[in-house]
Design an enzyme around this catalytic site. Structure first.
Site, PDB file in Angstrom:
ATOM      1  N   MET A   1      23.372  66.714  30.422  1.00 47.79           N
ATOM      2  CA  MET A   1      23.324  68.156  30.464  1.00 47.79           C
ATOM      3  C   MET A   1      22.976  68.679  29.070  1.00 47.79           C
ATOM      4  O   MET A   1      23.853  68.846  28.233  1.00 47.79           O
ATOM      5  CB  MET A   1      24.677  68.692  30.924  1.00 47.79           C
ATOM      6  N   PRO A   2      21.724  68.921  28.795  1.00 47.66           N
ATOM      7  CA  PRO A   2      21.351  69.487  27.500  1.00 47.66           C
ATOM      8  C   PRO A   2      21.863  70.930  27.358  1.00 47.66           C
ATOM      9  O   PRO A   2      21.784  71.715  28.304  1.00 47.66           O
ATOM     10  CB  PRO A   2      19.830  69.472  27.519  1.00 47.66           C
TER      11      PRO A   2
END
Length: 61
Positions: A1-2
Site C-alpha cells: 500500500m503506497p
C-alpha cells in the site's frame, strides 16, 4: 500500500488538488506497478506564514 504525501503552499483550487491526486496515483501505479486502488495520496496544505525559505517566511516575502 503506497502512501504518498504531497506538501504545498495554500491557494490551489479543488480542481487542481483533484488533478494532482489523480496524476500522482497514475504515476505511482505505472512506475512501481501498484494497484491504483491501493495507492493513498495525502495532501498537506501549508499556510504561507507557516513555511520559510532562506530565513524568511513566505508570507513576509
Amino acid at each position: 500500500m503506497p502512501i504518498v504525501t504531497v506538501k504545498f503552499l495554500e491557494g490551489r483550487s479543488d480542481e487542481q488538488k483533484r488533478a494532482l491526486v489523480e496524476r500522482v496515483t497514475e504515476a505511482v501505479a505505472e512506475t512501481i506497478q501498484a494497484n491504483p486502488e491501493k495507492i493513498h495520496v495525502v495532501l498537506e496544505e501549508m499556510r504561507k506564514d507557516h513555511y520559510g525559505v532562506a530565513g524568511k517566511r513566505i508570507s513576509d516575502q
